[in-house]
Design an enzyme around this catalytic site. Structure first.
Site, mmCIF file in Angstrom:
data_model
loop_
_atom_site.group_PDB
_atom_site.id
_atom_site.type_symbol
_atom_site.label_atom_id
_atom_site.label_comp_id
_atom_site.label_asym_id
_atom_site.label_seq_id
_atom_site.Cartn_x
_atom_site.Cartn_y
_atom_site.Cartn_z
ATOM 1 N NE ARG A 189 -5.984 26.471 -92.687
ATOM 2 C CZ ARG A 189 -7.446 26.913 -92.943
ATOM 3 N NH1 ARG A 189 -8.072 26.240 -93.855
ATOM 4 N NH2 ARG A 189 -7.929 27.795 -92.409
ATOM 5 C CB VAL A 190 -7.112 20.540 -91.077
ATOM 6 C CG1 VAL A 190 -8.738 20.441 -90.713
ATOM 7 C CG2 VAL A 190 -6.513 19.405 -91.822
ATOM 8 N N GLY A 191 -8.692 23.449 -91.639
ATOM 9 C CA GLY A 191 -9.411 24.719 -90.864
ATOM 10 C C GLY A 191 -10.415 24.362 -90.027
ATOM 11 C CG ASP A 192 -13.611 27.137 -89.680
ATOM 12 O OD1 ASP A 192 -12.976 27.201 -90.720
ATOM 13 O OD2 ASP A 192 -14.563 27.702 -89.503
ATOM 14 C CB THR A 209 -18.047 31.003 -94.080
ATOM 15 O OG1 THR A 209 -16.710 31.244 -94.996
ATOM 16 C CG2 THR A 209 -18.806 32.100 -93.867
ATOM 17 N N GLY A 210 -15.060 31.862 -93.176
ATOM 18 C CA GLY A 210 -14.102 32.799 -92.569
ATOM 19 C C GLY A 210 -12.734 32.136 -92.321
ATOM 20 C CB THR A 267 -16.268 28.239 -96.886
ATOM 21 O OG1 THR A 267 -14.726 28.071 -97.042
ATOM 22 C CG2 THR A 267 -16.846 27.263 -95.722
ATOM 23 N N GLY A 280 -10.346 30.436 -90.694
ATOM 24 C CA GLY A 280 -10.415 29.467 -89.908
ATOM 25 C C GLY A 280 -9.668 29.085 -88.639
HETATM 26 N N1 ASP Z 1 -13.217 28.710 -92.882
HETATM 27 C C1 ASP Z 1 -12.686 28.110 -94.117
HETATM 28 C C2 ASP Z 1 -11.263 27.612 -93.564
HETATM 29 O O1 ASP Z 1 -10.615 28.278 -92.740
HETATM 30 C C3 ASP Z 1 -12.415 29.083 -95.146
HETATM 31 C C4 ASP Z 1 -13.547 29.940 -95.629
HETATM 32 O O2 ASP Z 1 -14.505 29.947 -94.936
HETATM 33 O O3 ASP Z 1 -13.373 30.677 -96.580
HETATM 34 O O4 ASP Z 1 -10.823 26.468 -94.035
#
Ligand code: ASP
Length: 301
Positions: free
Chosen positions: A198-201, A221-222, A170, A224
């Protein structure tokens, strides 16, 4: 004083490590995006313009999980999320689950500037993009052979680090401009093998992206789901603003104590009102870079 920091994702490194050549590619890509954002600040441009320029460069680069080269859903499509926030006005714009917008970060900025809304998703976001004259691309534009291979591994129940040369990837940027304005932007294809829809952070203001003048700008990032449950980016800003802790302490506590306690992992980049930068992660690695007007410049994988 002006400053910018970027990330290209946090995650596990491949079991065999990154080859020297591969590392060099990442370094060059990160440097190009960092310098694109920094150039805006150097010529007196705004932090908002700067973070969008840096993120756009990373979206166009297939090495990272945003725009071209995005992680794929379990059905093999790309669904992209992005957000921007302007700390000087607390205005924000975001898009989620878009499938045809080449640079989602530009659309997020347009949502902020031209719509009455903060977050547009899916078909509605793309209708808005068409009305605003954005060029749409086929979904296949985003798909790369590496992401296809990653998806096949995950579908087979294997871990990506067995093969993949990169963490999740990300991208995000935070900046402070010479006028003292803070801004943040984040863009992603989300988690590989995710369920469609699906929607992340990243596009959730306060979770993966946040900026407030006088306080800080944050991009995460990580994993979510955990960042959303912690409202991580806003938690960091609130810690700095209300508890008076340093940015570095707020970022560290959020990642290493609160996120970890929930079982999540990831990384954060942030900059405060004095231009102090924090680049922190609980994963094995995070692609990152930072540069400021004192002459500091660093790139790390
Ligand atoms: N944070 C992002 C999500 O969960 C993914 C990522 O940072 O790799 O969509």
């Amino acid at each position: 004083m002006y400053a910018i920091a970027i990330h290209g994702g946090a995650g596990a490194l491949p079991a065999q490590g990154l080859s020297g050549e591969r590392q060099q590619q990442y370094r060059e890509s990160l440097a190009a995006a960092l310098d694109a954002g920094y150039a805006v600040l150097e010529r007196g441009g705004s932090s908002l313009e700067s973070v969008v320029a840096a993120v756009r460069a990373l979206e166009n680069d297939p090495l990272f999980n945003s725009g071209r080269g995005a992680a794929l859903t379990r059905e093999g499509g790309a669904e992209l999320d992005a957000a921007v926030m302007d700390g000087s006005t607390l205005r924000a714009g975001a898009v989620a689950a878009v499938r045809h917008v080449r640079n989602p970060v530009d659309l997020a900025q347009r949502v902020m500037e031209k719509s009455r809304h903060v977050l547009l998703v899916g078909a509605g976001a793309e209708e808005f993009a068409l009305e605003e004259g954005f060029e749409l691309v086929p979904n296949a534009y985003f798909r790369t052979a590496e992401r296809q291979a990653e998806l096949e591994l995950l579908r087979g129940g294997r871990s990506v680090s067995e093969l993949m040369p990169s963490p999740q990837g990300t991208v995000g940027a935070v900046a402070l401009d010479a006028a003292g304005n803070l801004a943040a932007a984040t863009s992603t294809g989300g988690m590989a093998n995710k369920r469609p829809g699906r929607v992340g952070d990243s596009p959730i203001i306060g979770a993966g992206t946040y900026a407030k003048n006088g306080v800080c700008a944050v991009s995460a990032t990580g994993h979510g789901e955990y960042f959303m449950r912690l409202v991580a980016a806003h938690h960091i800003a609130a810690s700095v603003e209300y508890r008076g802790v340093s940015l570095q302490a707020a970022v560290h506590e959020t990642l290493h104590e609160r996120l970890r306690a929930l079982g999540g992992s990831g990384g954060i980049i942030a900059v405060d009102a004095a231009g102090r930068i924090s680049l922190d992660f609980t994963t094995q690695g995070m692609f990152r870079g930072a540069r400021d007007s004192t002459g500091m410049r660093q790139i790390a994988v």
